[in-house]
Design a protein around this motif. Structure first.
Motif, PDB file in Angstrom:
ATOM      1  N   MET A  55       0.837  -1.204   0.000  1.00 31.62           N
ATOM      2  CA  MET A  55       0.000   0.000   0.000  1.00 31.62           C
ATOM      3  C   MET A  55       0.869   1.250   0.000  1.00 31.62           C
ATOM      4  SD  MET A  55      -2.992  -0.640   2.727  1.00 31.62           S
ATOM      5  CE  MET A  55      -4.377  -1.667   2.357  1.00 31.62           C
ATOM      6  N   ARG A  56       0.421   2.241  -0.762  1.00 32.98           N
ATOM      7  CA  ARG A  56       1.095   3.538  -0.782  1.00 32.98           C
ATOM      8  C   ARG A  56       0.071   4.605  -0.437  1.00 32.98           C
ATOM      9  NH1 ARG A  56       5.431   3.803  -5.653  1.00 32.98           N
ATOM     10  NH2 ARG A  56       6.327   1.761  -5.290  1.00 32.98           N
ATOM     11  N   LYS A  57       0.429   5.404   0.541  1.00 34.67           N
ATOM     12  CA  LYS A  57      -0.391   6.551   0.909  1.00 34.67           C
ATOM     13  C   LYS A  57       0.504   7.775   0.896  1.00 34.67           C
ATOM     14  CE  LYS A  57      -4.013   4.462   3.732  1.00 34.67           C
ATOM     15  NZ  LYS A  57      -3.866   3.136   3.169  1.00 34.67           N
ATOM     16  N   VAL A  58      -0.066   8.897   0.497  1.00 34.34           N
ATOM     17  CA  VAL A  58       0.637  10.171   0.545  1.00 34.34           C
ATOM     18  C   VAL A  58      -0.254  11.117   1.338  1.00 34.34           C
ATOM     19  CG1 VAL A  58       1.531  12.111  -0.795  1.00 34.34           C
ATOM     20  CG2 VAL A  58       1.799   9.773  -1.655  1.00 34.34           C
ATOM     21  N   VAL A  59       0.307  11.680   2.407  1.00 35.60           N
ATOM     22  CA  VAL A  59      -0.447  12.597   3.258  1.00 35.60           C
ATOM     23  C   VAL A  59       0.051  14.013   2.992  1.00 35.60           C
ATOM     24  CG1 VAL A  59      -1.150  13.182   5.604  1.00 35.60           C
ATOM     25  CG2 VAL A  59      -0.722  10.785   4.990  1.00 35.60           C
ATOM     26  N   LEU A  60      -0.861  14.827   2.504  1.00 38.38           N
ATOM     27  CA  LEU A  60      -0.568  16.215   2.167  1.00 38.38           C
ATOM     28  C   LEU A  60      -1.260  17.126   3.174  1.00 38.38           C
ATOM     29  CD1 LEU A  60      -1.281  15.813  -1.655  1.00 38.38           C
ATOM     30  CD2 LEU A  60       0.962  15.762  -0.520  1.00 38.38           C
ATOM     31  N   GLU A  61      -0.836  18.396   3.193  1.00 41.99           N
ATOM     32  CA  GLU A  61      -1.467  19.318   4.131  1.00 41.99           C
ATOM     33  C   GLU A  61      -2.193  20.440   3.407  1.00 41.99           C
ATOM     34  OE1 GLU A  61       2.003  20.436   6.488  1.00 41.99           O
ATOM     35  OE2 GLU A  61       2.099  22.353   5.445  1.00 41.99           O
ATOM     36  N   ALA A  62      -3.370  20.742   3.935  1.00 39.62           N
ATOM     37  CA  ALA A  62      -4.116  21.931   3.527  1.00 39.62           C
ATOM     38  C   ALA A  62      -3.946  22.935   4.660  1.00 39.62           C
ATOM     39  CB  ALA A  62      -5.589  21.604   3.331  1.00 39.62           C
ATOM     40  N   PRO A  63      -3.732  24.189   4.344  1.00 42.45           N
ATOM     41  CA  PRO A  63      -3.474  25.149   5.417  1.00 42.45           C
ATOM     42  C   PRO A  63      -4.670  25.411   6.328  1.00 42.45           C
ATOM     43  CG  PRO A  63      -3.573  26.267   3.292  1.00 42.45           C
ATOM     44  CD  PRO A  63      -3.630  24.793   3.022  1.00 42.45           C
ATOM     45  N   ASP A  64      -5.898  25.249   5.793  1.00 43.46           N
ATOM     46  CA  ASP A  64      -7.068  25.619   6.595  1.00 43.46           C
ATOM     47  C   ASP A  64      -8.338  24.978   6.041  1.00 43.46           C
ATOM     48  OD1 ASP A  64      -7.790  27.169   4.309  1.00 43.46           O
ATOM     49  OD2 ASP A  64      -6.665  28.872   5.104  1.00 43.46           O
ATOM     50  N   GLU A  65      -9.435  25.228   6.729  1.00 43.77           N
ATOM     51  CA  GLU A  65     -10.729  24.658   6.357  1.00 43.77           C
ATOM     52  C   GLU A  65     -11.184  25.116   4.975  1.00 43.77           C
ATOM     53  OE1 GLU A  65     -15.384  24.787   7.889  1.00 43.77           O
ATOM     54  OE2 GLU A  65     -13.787  25.235   9.321  1.00 43.77           O
ATOM     55  N   THR A  66     -11.010  26.385   4.681  1.00 44.46           N
ATOM     56  CA  THR A  66     -11.451  26.915   3.387  1.00 44.46           C
ATOM     57  C   THR A  66     -10.763  26.195   2.235  1.00 44.46           C
ATOM     58  OG1 THR A  66     -11.885  29.076   4.373  1.00 44.46           O
ATOM     59  CG2 THR A  66     -11.614  29.010   1.981  1.00 44.46           C
ATOM     60  N   THR A  67      -9.465  26.005   2.348  1.00 44.04           N
ATOM     61  CA  THR A  67      -8.702  25.327   1.296  1.00 44.04           C
ATOM     62  C   THR A  67      -9.160  23.880   1.147  1.00 44.04           C
ATOM     63  OG1 THR A  67      -6.820  26.753   1.814  1.00 44.04           O
ATOM     64  CG2 THR A  67      -6.373  24.798   0.482  1.00 44.04           C
ATOM     65  N   LEU A  68      -9.412  23.222   2.269  1.00 43.71           N
ATOM     66  CA  LEU A  68      -9.873  21.834   2.221  1.00 43.71           C
ATOM     67  C   LEU A  68     -11.236  21.742   1.530  1.00 43.71           C
ATOM     68  CD1 LEU A  68      -8.855  19.021   3.304  1.00 43.71           C
ATOM     69  CD2 LEU A  68     -10.552  19.328   5.114  1.00 43.71           C
ATOM     70  N   LYS A  69     -12.133  22.653   1.867  1.00 43.41           N
ATOM     71  CA  LYS A  69     -13.468  22.643   1.255  1.00 43.41           C
ATOM     72  C   LYS A  69     -13.402  22.954  -0.241  1.00 43.41           C
ATOM     73  CE  LYS A  69     -16.557  23.762   5.069  1.00 43.41           C
ATOM     74  NZ  LYS A  69     -17.421  24.833   5.617  1.00 43.41           N
ATOM     75  N   LEU A  70     -12.521  23.869  -0.626  1.00 47.10           N
ATOM     76  CA  LEU A  70     -12.363  24.177  -2.057  1.00 47.10           C
ATOM     77  C   LEU A  70     -11.848  22.957  -2.820  1.00 47.10           C
ATOM     78  CD1 LEU A  70     -10.901  27.801  -1.934  1.00 47.10           C
ATOM     79  CD2 LEU A  70     -13.134  27.103  -2.829  1.00 47.10           C
ATOM     80  N   LEU A  71     -10.923  22.235  -2.216  1.00 44.69           N
ATOM     81  CA  LEU A  71     -10.434  21.010  -2.850  1.00 44.69           C
ATOM     82  C   LEU A  71     -11.570  19.998  -2.985  1.00 44.69           C
ATOM     83  CD1 LEU A  71      -8.262  19.152  -4.009  1.00 44.69           C
ATOM     84  CD2 LEU A  71      -7.692  18.513  -1.640  1.00 44.69           C
TER      85      LEU A  71
END
Length: 140
Positions: free
Chosen positions: A78-94
């Motif tokens: 299994m391969r997983k890549v964990v990335l970071e979003a700076p905040d809630e707004t960015t996560l929701k836009l994604l």
């Protein structure tokens, strides 16, 4: 074929033998970085749990997809890549972008607060989704 080589690897070898590149499946997660910082200051374990919840939910929701089935057949690979979003707004836009582009994913909402914390995609070949994730850095 020797032990330890499963169907997903065999499929990759067949693709390589036919001139195609092997498909390496990756499950991407995008986790909110701001949850680790004030005013939230969630402990590391709580943040990691959000990624675990999202990953598990995405795998379950898309368990019948051939990519997910192949990914789960190869537990040791299994391969997983964990990335970071700076905040809630960015996560929701994604999440909105992924929805518009028909990219299978799960936006995990921490309950009972109803806080969006993480997006997990079902397993995908990297080249199919990298364009939507290239602006995100590895989670640190």
């Amino acid at each position: 074929m020797h032990r330890g080589v499963g169907p997903a690897f065999q499929l990759s070898r067949k693709m390589a033998a036919s001139g195609g590149e092997p498909q390496i499946l990756v499950q991407y997660l995008v986790l909110r970085k701001d949850l680790t910082q004030p005013p939230f200051s969630w402990p590391a374990g709580a943040v990691v749990a959000q990624a675990c919840h999202a990953a598990t939910a995405a795998l379950h929701l898309h368990r019948d997809h051939p990519h997910t089935a192949a990914y789960l057949r190869e537990l040791e690979r299994m391969r997983k890549v964990v990335l970071e979003a700076p905040d809630e707004t960015t996560l929701k836009l994604l999440a909105e972008t992924l929805q518009q582009k028909n990219i299978d994913h799960k936006l995990w909402m921490e309950q009972p607060e109803n806080i969006p914390t993480c997006i997990a995609l079902r397993p995908y070949p990297k080249e199919e989704v990298s364009q939507y994730l290239k602006k995100f850095r590895l989670f640190k």
